[in-house]
Design a protein around this motif. Structure first.
Motif, short mmCIF file in Angstrom:
data_model
loop_
_atom_site.label_atom_id
_atom_site.label_comp_id
_atom_site.label_asym_id
_atom_site.label_seq_id
_atom_site.Cartn_x
_atom_site.Cartn_y
_atom_site.Cartn_z
N MET A 1 42.80 33.05 60.01
CA MET A 1 42.93 31.60 60.08
C MET A 1 41.76 31.02 60.85
O MET A 1 41.33 31.58 61.85
CB MET A 1 44.24 31.21 60.77
N THR A 2 41.22 29.92 60.40
CA THR A 2 40.12 29.27 61.08
C THR A 2 40.39 27.79 61.21
O THR A 2 41.07 27.19 60.38
CB THR A 2 38.79 29.48 60.32
N LEU A 3 39.86 27.20 62.28
CA LEU A 3 40.01 25.76 62.48
C LEU A 3 38.86 24.99 61.87
O LEU A 3 38.75 23.79 62.03
CB LEU A 3 40.10 25.44 63.97
N LYS A 4 38.00 25.67 61.14
CA LYS A 4 36.83 24.98 60.59
C LYS A 4 37.21 24.17 59.36
O LYS A 4 36.64 23.12 59.07
CB LYS A 4 35.75 26.00 60.23
N ASP A 5 38.17 24.65 58.59
CA ASP A 5 38.56 23.97 57.36
C ASP A 5 39.51 22.83 57.67
O ASP A 5 40.43 22.98 58.44
CB ASP A 5 39.23 24.96 56.40
N HIS A 6 39.30 21.69 57.03
CA HIS A 6 40.15 20.53 57.27
C HIS A 6 40.85 20.06 55.99
O HIS A 6 41.18 18.89 55.85
CB HIS A 6 39.32 19.38 57.86
N ASN A 7 41.02 20.98 55.03
CA ASN A 7 41.76 20.68 53.80
C ASN A 7 41.18 19.49 53.05
O ASN A 7 41.91 18.66 52.52
CB ASN A 7 43.24 20.42 54.13
N GLN A 8 39.86 19.38 53.02
CA GLN A 8 39.22 18.32 52.26
C GLN A 8 39.24 18.70 50.79
O GLN A 8 38.77 19.77 50.40
CB GLN A 8 37.77 18.13 52.74
N PRO A 9 39.83 17.87 49.91
CA PRO A 9 39.87 18.19 48.48
C PRO A 9 38.47 18.40 47.93
O PRO A 9 37.53 17.67 48.28
CB PRO A 9 40.55 16.95 47.87
N SER A 10 38.32 19.42 47.07
CA SER A 10 37.01 19.69 46.50
C SER A 10 36.57 18.52 45.62
O SER A 10 37.36 17.94 44.89
CB SER A 10 37.07 20.98 45.67
N SER B 1 36.38 33.13 69.38
CA SER B 1 35.20 32.42 68.90
C SER B 1 34.35 33.38 68.07
O SER B 1 34.07 34.51 68.49
CB SER B 1 34.39 31.89 70.09
N GLY B 2 33.93 32.91 66.92
CA GLY B 2 33.11 33.76 66.05
C GLY B 2 32.00 32.96 65.40
O GLY B 2 32.13 31.75 65.18
N ARG B 3 30.91 33.63 65.10
CA ARG B 3 29.82 32.97 64.40
C ARG B 3 30.23 32.76 62.94
O ARG B 3 31.14 33.43 62.44
CB ARG B 3 28.54 33.81 64.50
N PRO B 4 29.57 31.85 62.24
CA PRO B 4 29.92 31.60 60.83
C PRO B 4 29.89 32.87 60.00
O PRO B 4 28.96 33.67 60.10
CB PRO B 4 28.84 30.60 60.38
N GLY B 5 30.95 33.08 59.23
CA GLY B 5 31.03 34.26 58.39
C GLY B 5 31.67 35.45 59.04
O GLY B 5 31.90 36.48 58.38
N GLN B 6 31.98 35.36 60.32
CA GLN B 6 32.55 36.49 61.05
C GLN B 6 34.07 36.56 60.92
O GLN B 6 34.68 37.56 61.30
CB GLN B 6 32.16 36.41 62.53
N GLN B 7 34.67 35.55 60.36
CA GLN B 7 36.13 35.47 60.33
C GLN B 7 36.76 36.67 59.63
O GLN B 7 37.81 37.17 60.04
CB GLN B 7 36.59 34.19 59.64
N GLN B 8 36.11 37.17 58.57
CA GLN B 8 36.70 38.28 57.82
C GLN B 8 36.77 39.56 58.65
O GLN B 8 37.50 40.49 58.31
CB GLN B 8 35.92 38.54 56.53
N GLU B 9 36.02 39.61 59.76
CA GLU B 9 36.07 40.78 60.62
C GLU B 9 37.22 40.72 61.62
O GLU B 9 37.52 41.72 62.28
CB GLU B 9 34.75 40.90 61.41
N PRO C 1 43.80 38.76 61.20
CA PRO C 1 44.40 37.44 60.91
C PRO C 1 45.43 37.00 61.94
O PRO C 1 45.76 35.81 62.01
CB PRO C 1 45.05 37.65 59.53
N ALA C 2 45.94 37.92 62.74
CA ALA C 2 46.91 37.55 63.77
C ALA C 2 46.26 36.76 64.90
O ALA C 2 46.97 36.15 65.72
CB ALA C 2 47.58 38.80 64.34
N TYR C 3 44.94 36.76 64.96
CA TYR C 3 44.21 36.05 66.01
C TYR C 3 43.41 34.91 65.38
O TYR C 3 42.45 35.16 64.64
CB TYR C 3 43.28 37.00 66.75
N PRO C 4 43.81 33.66 65.64
CA PRO C 4 43.10 32.53 65.05
C PRO C 4 41.67 32.44 65.56
O PRO C 4 41.36 32.84 66.69
CB PRO C 4 43.92 31.31 65.49
N VAL C 5 40.80 31.92 64.70
CA VAL C 5 39.37 31.89 64.97
C VAL C 5 38.87 30.45 65.01
O VAL C 5 39.30 29.61 64.23
CB VAL C 5 38.60 32.67 63.88
N ILE C 6 37.98 30.18 65.93
CA ILE C 6 37.19 28.95 65.91
C ILE C 6 35.75 29.35 65.63
O ILE C 6 35.11 29.99 66.46
CB ILE C 6 37.27 28.17 67.24
#
Length: 403
Positions: free
Chosen positions: A1-10, A246-254, A257-262
């Motif tokens: 899970m990341t807080l970067k996405d704000h559910n903006q419709p494509s 805290s993770g750099r862009p693209g690091q979320q997949q590493e 998922p139990a630990y939320p990422v900013i």
């Protein structure tokens, strides 16, 4: 899970970036307009409240001059200067040419814990209303301003809430009523409100570095039986409402998922960008920032930091015996540090330690200074390995831990 996405419709056009705005009013986070009484009464009341609370809280006051001669300008403003600054030794004085924009005012008041406003001249997001029979006609003209009344104060000539107030405030009976001369209880009202407004504490584990000096990902090191970033996150959960990695862009997949990422949205700035990214997501929270490369960090050190947290400061940090400066990466950064961090960045600085050195902070000594030891190189790792492996923890029947 990341807080970067704000559910903006494509495909949806987005004119402005979606940002979480701090919950400030016209001047500060906690502001009350006092209105309905003579200006002299308002000033004296503000004096008493500020005098009582200023030893603990940073207090500010807002008013408007009654000087009718608008041609009188102080200092060099009369000569056309846009800003006139004087060091008065025991206080600093700034005089500005008009206009001073609302955004500039908020920046000036960003460090204040309490802002009291003469509501006869200025507005605020919450109100304290003085009921004075002699001023009721004036108050009646300002009923549109009464959108968040939190306290009524009865003058000596008043015994009840007037009908026009009852009409505009359907829940007026639920609002507390005090005598305007009951200073002790009025101060207690503001003190209680400030305690309730203390920012919640979130946790952020800094794990977005590339660990180039170490040669492997420090966040993935298993010094305590699990990856260090998760170990640190679990430590913070005892003290924080929410804990993120805290993770750099693209690091979320590493990241598990139990630990939320900013994810860093202020890229290329290292820990500075990670702290700013956290405030960008939740600007009204305080953030307990901790680096993942602290293998000797323990619960007692964190508990001491949280126990001595001073939310009136920009930050609460430990003194580092290695650098002889504040340690920014095991510290609590308050919401009021967000504009400070941004202002330093605008001046070309991206060192969080420099911000702490040049700001009003609460500085502590760590109960166990070894807990602040960080590991950046293989050589430093070897030094702490033996400390970890030779630490024998025994818990006695009373629940005390000895090392």
């Amino acid at each position: 899970m990341t807080l970067k996405d704000h559910n903006q419709p494509s495909g949806t056009h987005k004119k402005h970036a979606k940002l979480a705005r701090p919950s400030t009013g016209n001047f500060g986070r906690n502001e009350w307009a006092i209105l309905g009484g003579p200006c002299t009464v308002i000033k004296l009341l503000a004096d008493d409240v500020i005098r009582s609370l200023s030893p603990v809280y940073k207090c500010a006051y807002v008013d408007m001059s009654h000087n009718d001669d608008i041609t009188l300008l102080p200092g060099r403003l009369v000569s056309g200067a846009s800003l006139d600054y004087t060091d008065q030794v025991n206080y600093q004085q700034f005089n500005y040419q008009n206009p001073v924009y609302p955004y500039q005012l908020k920046q000036q008041f960003s460090s204040a814990d309490l802002v009291l406003v003469n509501g006869n001249h200025q507005q605020a997001k919450a109100q304290v209303v003085i009921i004075d029979v002699n001023k009721e006609a004036s108050l009646q003209k300002r009923t549109a301003q009464l959108n968040n009344v939190q306290l009524f104060l009865l003058a000596d000539n008043a015994s009840q809430i007037p009908g026009f107030i009852q009409e505009v405030l359907p829940h007026w009976q639920q609002i507390p009523v005090l005598k305007v001369d009951d200073r002790e209880r009025i101060v207690a009202f503001f003190e209680t409100a400030l305690k309730q407004a203390k920012p919640v504490l979130n946790g952020l584990v800094l794990a977005g570095g590339k660990s180039t000096r170490m040669g492997f990902d420090k966040g993935a090191a298993k010094w305590h039986g699990k990856q260090q970033r998760y170990y640190m996150a679990d430590l913070l959960k005892t003290f924080c409402r929410e804990v993120y990695i805290s993770g750099r862009p693209g690091q979320q997949q590493e990241i598990d998922p139990a630990y939320p990422v900013i994810e860093d949205t202020f890229t290329g700035l290292g820990p500075y960008g990670a702290i700013l990214s956290a405030f960008r997501e939740q600007p009204d929270a305080a953030w307990l920032i901790i680096a993942c490369d602290l293998p000797l960090m323990d619960e007692a050190t964190l508990r001491n930091l949280v126990a001595w947290r001073n939310s009136s400061s920009v930050a609460t940090a430990y003194h580092s015996p290695v650098t002889n400066f504040p340690e920014p990466l095991i510290a609590i950064w308050e919401p009021k540090s967000y504009p400070v961090l941004l202002s330093f960045l605008a001046q070309g600085y991206s060192c969080p330690r420099k911000v702490l050195i040049n700001s009003d902070i609460t500085l502590l000594n760590a109960p166990q200074q070894e807990a602040l030891t960080n590991v950046n190189t293989p050589e430093e790792l070897e030094k702490v390995k033996s400390m970890i492996h030779h630490t024998i923890v025994a818990t006695n029947e009373s629940g005390f831990t000895t090392i």
